[in-house]
Design a protein around this motif. Structure first.
Motif, PDB file in Angstrom:
ATOM      1  N   PRO A 219      -5.946  19.005  -6.257  1.00  0.00           N
ATOM      2  CA  PRO A 219      -4.739  18.478  -5.582  1.00  0.00           C
ATOM      3  C   PRO A 219      -4.376  17.090  -6.111  1.00  0.00           C
ATOM      4  CG  PRO A 219      -6.369  19.273  -3.997  1.00  0.00           C
ATOM      5  CD  PRO A 219      -7.056  19.188  -5.316  1.00  0.00           C
ATOM      6  N   ILE A 220      -3.112  16.929  -6.444  1.00  0.00           N
ATOM      7  CA  ILE A 220      -2.599  15.660  -6.967  1.00  0.00           C
ATOM      8  C   ILE A 220      -1.387  15.248  -6.138  1.00  0.00           C
ATOM      9  CG2 ILE A 220      -1.545  14.500  -8.944  1.00  0.00           C
ATOM     10  CD1 ILE A 220      -4.421  15.154  -9.481  1.00  0.00           C
ATOM     11  N   ASN A 221      -1.322  13.970  -5.780  1.00  0.00           N
ATOM     12  CA  ASN A 221      -0.091  13.442  -5.195  1.00  0.00           C
ATOM     13  C   ASN A 221       0.230  12.098  -5.816  1.00  0.00           C
ATOM     14  OD1 ASN A 221      -0.371  11.053  -3.056  1.00  0.00           O
ATOM     15  ND2 ASN A 221      -2.187  12.345  -2.795  1.00  0.00           N
ATOM     16  N   GLN A 222       1.502  11.866  -5.990  1.00  0.00           N
ATOM     17  CA  GLN A 222       1.999  10.591  -6.513  1.00  0.00           C
ATOM     18  C   GLN A 222       3.286  10.278  -5.768  1.00  0.00           C
ATOM     19  OE1 GLN A 222       2.202  10.285 -10.786  1.00  0.00           O
ATOM     20  NE2 GLN A 222       3.739   8.676 -10.701  1.00  0.00           N
ATOM     21  N   ILE A 223       3.218   9.346  -4.832  1.00  0.00           N
ATOM     22  CA  ILE A 223       4.342   9.049  -3.953  1.00  0.00           C
ATOM     23  C   ILE A 223       5.181   7.924  -4.557  1.00  0.00           C
ATOM     24  CG2 ILE A 223       5.038   8.444  -1.623  1.00  0.00           C
ATOM     25  CD1 ILE A 223       3.522  11.167  -2.017  1.00  0.00           C
ATOM     26  N   GLU A 224       6.436   8.258  -4.821  1.00  0.00           N
ATOM     27  CA  GLU A 224       7.332   7.308  -5.484  1.00  0.00           C
ATOM     28  C   GLU A 224       8.123   6.459  -4.497  1.00  0.00           C
ATOM     29  OE1 GLU A 224       9.579  10.134  -7.640  1.00  0.00           O
ATOM     30  OE2 GLU A 224       7.942  10.654  -9.012  1.00  0.00           O
TER      31      GLU A 224
ATOM     32  N   VAL B 171      -1.171   8.421  -2.771  1.00  0.00           N
ATOM     33  CA  VAL B 171      -1.310   7.624  -3.986  1.00  0.00           C
ATOM     34  C   VAL B 171       0.060   7.046  -4.310  1.00  0.00           C
ATOM     35  CG1 VAL B 171      -1.936   7.634  -6.431  1.00  0.00           C
ATOM     36  CG2 VAL B 171      -3.182   9.103  -4.810  1.00  0.00           C
ATOM     37  N   MET B 172       0.218   5.752  -4.096  1.00  0.00           N
ATOM     38  CA  MET B 172       1.522   5.106  -4.194  1.00  0.00           C
ATOM     39  C   MET B 172       1.780   4.552  -5.591  1.00  0.00           C
ATOM     40  SD  MET B 172       2.755   5.439  -1.129  1.00  0.00           S
ATOM     41  CE  MET B 172       4.206   4.432  -1.463  1.00  0.00           C
ATOM     42  N   THR B 173       3.008   4.729  -6.075  1.00  0.00           N
ATOM     43  CA  THR B 173       3.414   4.030  -7.294  1.00  0.00           C
ATOM     44  C   THR B 173       3.858   2.599  -6.967  1.00  0.00           C
ATOM     45  OG1 THR B 173       5.678   4.865  -7.096  1.00  0.00           O
ATOM     46  CG2 THR B 173       4.136   6.176  -8.399  1.00  0.00           C
ATOM     47  N   GLU B 174       4.284   2.386  -5.714  1.00  0.00           N
ATOM     48  CA  GLU B 174       4.717   1.066  -5.260  1.00  0.00           C
ATOM     49  C   GLU B 174       3.510   0.232  -4.848  1.00  0.00           C
ATOM     50  OE1 GLU B 174       7.668  -0.868  -1.824  1.00  0.00           O
ATOM     51  OE2 GLU B 174       7.500   1.300  -2.084  1.00  0.00           O
ATOM     52  N   GLN B 175       3.434  -0.978  -5.359  1.00  0.00           N
ATOM     53  CA  GLN B 175       2.332  -1.875  -5.038  1.00  0.00           C
ATOM     54  C   GLN B 175       2.692  -2.753  -3.839  1.00  0.00           C
ATOM     55  OE1 GLN B 175      -0.661  -1.666  -6.807  1.00  0.00           O
ATOM     56  NE2 GLN B 175       0.394   0.109  -7.694  1.00  0.00           N
ATOM     57  N   ASN B 176       1.655  -3.141  -3.085  1.00  0.00           N
ATOM     58  CA  ASN B 176       1.825  -4.070  -1.960  1.00  0.00           C
ATOM     59  C   ASN B 176       2.884  -3.583  -0.971  1.00  0.00           C
ATOM     60  OD1 ASN B 176      -0.048  -5.915  -3.173  1.00  0.00           O
ATOM     61  ND2 ASN B 176       1.595  -6.582  -4.529  1.00  0.00           N
ATOM     62  N   LEU B 177       2.771  -2.326  -0.562  1.00  0.00           N
ATOM     63  CA  LEU B 177       3.715  -1.739   0.382  1.00  0.00           C
ATOM     64  C   LEU B 177       3.683  -2.502   1.703  1.00  0.00           C
ATOM     65  CD1 LEU B 177       5.585   0.691   1.209  1.00  0.00           C
ATOM     66  CD2 LEU B 177       3.485   1.810   2.022  1.00  0.00           C
ATOM     67  N   ASP B 178       4.852  -2.919   2.180  1.00  0.00           N
ATOM     68  CA  ASP B 178       4.977  -3.582   3.485  1.00  0.00           C
ATOM     69  C   ASP B 178       6.446  -3.532   3.886  1.00  0.00           C
ATOM     70  OD1 ASP B 178       4.635  -4.969   5.811  1.00  0.00           O
ATOM     71  OD2 ASP B 178       3.750  -6.746   4.898  1.00  0.00           O
ATOM     72  N   LYS B 179       6.820  -2.521   4.695  1.00  0.00           N
ATOM     73  CA  LYS B 179       8.207  -2.305   5.070  1.00  0.00           C
ATOM     74  C   LYS B 179       8.330  -2.204   6.583  1.00  0.00           C
ATOM     75  CE  LYS B 179       9.382   0.135   0.788  1.00  0.00           C
ATOM     76  NZ  LYS B 179       9.909   1.391   0.191  1.00  0.00           N
ATOM     77  N   HIS B 180       9.433  -2.730   7.096  1.00  0.00           N
ATOM     78  CA  HIS B 180       9.664  -2.759   8.541  1.00  0.00           C
ATOM     79  C   HIS B 180      10.946  -2.017   8.897  1.00  0.00           C
ATOM     80  CE1 HIS B 180       6.616  -5.920   9.501  1.00  0.00           C
ATOM     81  NE2 HIS B 180       6.838  -6.244   8.237  1.00  0.00           N
ATOM     82  N   SER B 181      10.968  -1.462  10.098  1.00  0.00           N
ATOM     83  CA  SER B 181      12.154  -0.820  10.650  1.00  0.00           C
ATOM     84  C   SER B 181      12.044  -0.876  12.170  1.00  0.00           C
ATOM     85  CB  SER B 181      12.251   0.632  10.168  1.00  0.00           C
ATOM     86  OG  SER B 181      13.405   1.261  10.690  1.00  0.00           O
ATOM     87  N   ALA B 182      13.148  -0.549  12.844  1.00  0.00           N
ATOM     88  CA  ALA B 182      13.120  -0.594  14.310  1.00  0.00           C
ATOM     89  C   ALA B 182      14.190   0.317  14.877  1.00  0.00           C
ATOM     90  CB  ALA B 182      13.330  -2.017  14.816  1.00  0.00           C
ATOM     91  N   ASP B 183      13.927   0.852  16.069  1.00  0.00           N
ATOM     92  CA  ASP B 183      14.972   1.439  16.883  1.00  0.00           C
ATOM     93  C   ASP B 183      15.239   0.457  18.022  1.00  0.00           C
ATOM     94  OD1 ASP B 183      12.904   1.839  18.736  1.00  0.00           O
ATOM     95  OD2 ASP B 183      12.681   3.972  18.258  1.00  0.00           O
ATOM     96  N   ASN B 184      15.847   0.896  19.087  1.00  0.00           N
ATOM     97  CA  ASN B 184      16.221  -0.052  20.144  1.00  0.00           C
ATOM     98  C   ASN B 184      15.066  -0.484  21.045  1.00  0.00           C
ATOM     99  OD1 ASN B 184      18.906  -0.491  19.493  1.00  0.00           O
ATOM    100  ND2 ASN B 184      19.612   1.307  20.617  1.00  0.00           N
TER     101      ASN B 184
END
Length: 294
Positions: free
Chosen positions: A9-14, A123-136
């Motif tokens: 099994p291989i995964n590569q998340i872009e 397995v992320m291609t993006e380094q230093n992942l840190d993302k925010h979001s919000a609902d109400n």
């Protein structure tokens, strides 16, 4: 088809992101050494493991054709990985608004058998992942730590700011249904030296059950550390403002008088301060920002 006995099994998340309370993911998930010319050959799933109570929420993923992968060499043979691409079904995302507050580890599975799971860390291609979001009502954070990816969900109204913090409104205006607000919000535990190290939100609350949340931008300003007596750490991005300083259009919000709060999401913490302004929305497509009554 001449396939190895044990495909790998291989995964590569872009791409991985949140919009409000909807989760999105795009990338590759396939079995190395196994022909998969179309979606019928692979079964893909994603799960969120609540690290506080070990509960699991699982969702199926869709297949995105990748015809450029139709002939890939492995162990002296060529394999067809056309069905390697993956994303949420119909690219519509996964609603996770029903999740309980907590920390979730995210894993992905790909197998040739619809009844089999072979979960692994993303397995992320993006380094230093840190993302925010919000609902109400809630704030969501996607981040990586070590070789794992996590999601946190927290109340958008967080802990009261520590006593050594500083908050002040530096500018505010109203133009019809558009209002703007900006100011300093310096928290000792959140040294924002640059953009994207945290996320500011404005909360307009009519009642505990009725509120709106708006994402805010940041402005760089020198000397903000001095506002909390810190002359060494860099807090120069601890300044919030409506995105692009253009204001927020509230024409679709319900009329009424709203208390205003600013929350700062930093790491897995949220700091909240009540502002000394209120937002008054009227039926005549008009709004104003009176000072809060003391």
């Amino acid at each position: 088809m001449n396939n190895p006995i044990t495909p790998n099994p291989i995964n590569q998340i872009e791409k991985i992101w949140m919009k409000d309370a909807t989760f999105f993911i795009e990338g590759l998930a396939y079995l190395q050494g196994y022909d998969a010319p179309d979606y019928r050959y692979l079964h893909k799933h994603i799960k969120f493991i609540n690290l506080l109570d070990d509960s699991v929420s699982e969702f199926g993923l869709g297949t995105v054709p990748k015809r450029e992968l139709s002939s890939q060499p492995f162990n002296g043979q060529n394999y067809n990985y056309t069905a390697a691409g993956t994303a949420t079904a119909g690219f519509k995302g996964i609603d996770i608004g029903f999740f309980k507050n907590g920390i979730y580890e995210i894993q992905i599975s790909v197998s040739a058998d619809k009844n089999m799971r072979q979960y692994a860390s993303l397995v992320m291609t993006e380094q230093n992942l840190d993302k925010h979001s919000a609902d109400n009502f809630s704030e969501y954070r996607l981040f990586s730590e070590g070789d794992k990816v996590y999601l946190t969900k927290k109340d958008i109204l967080g802990n009261d700011v520590p006593s050594q913090s500083h908050i002040s409104i530096e500018n505010a205006w109203v133009n019809g249904t558009i209002f703007h607000i900006e100011g300093e919000f310096v928290v000792a535990e959140a040294p924002l030296s640059n953009f994207n190290q945290g996320q500011y939100y404005l909360i307009a609350q009519k009642s505990i059950q009725h509120q709106y949340v708006f994402g805010l931008g940041q402005v760089r300003k020198n000397g903000l550390g001095l506002k909390i007596g810190n002359t060494t750490a860099n807090y120069n991005a601890s300044y919030f403002a409506t995105p692009g300083l253009k204001g927020i259009d509230v024409q679709d919000c319900e009329p009424g008088l709203y208390e205003l709060y600013v929350s700062l999401a930093y790491g897995n913490k949220i700091f909240t301060a009540k502002l000394n302004k209120q937002l008054k929305l009227e039926n005549s497509n008009h709004s104003n920002l009176p000072n809060a009554s003391q």
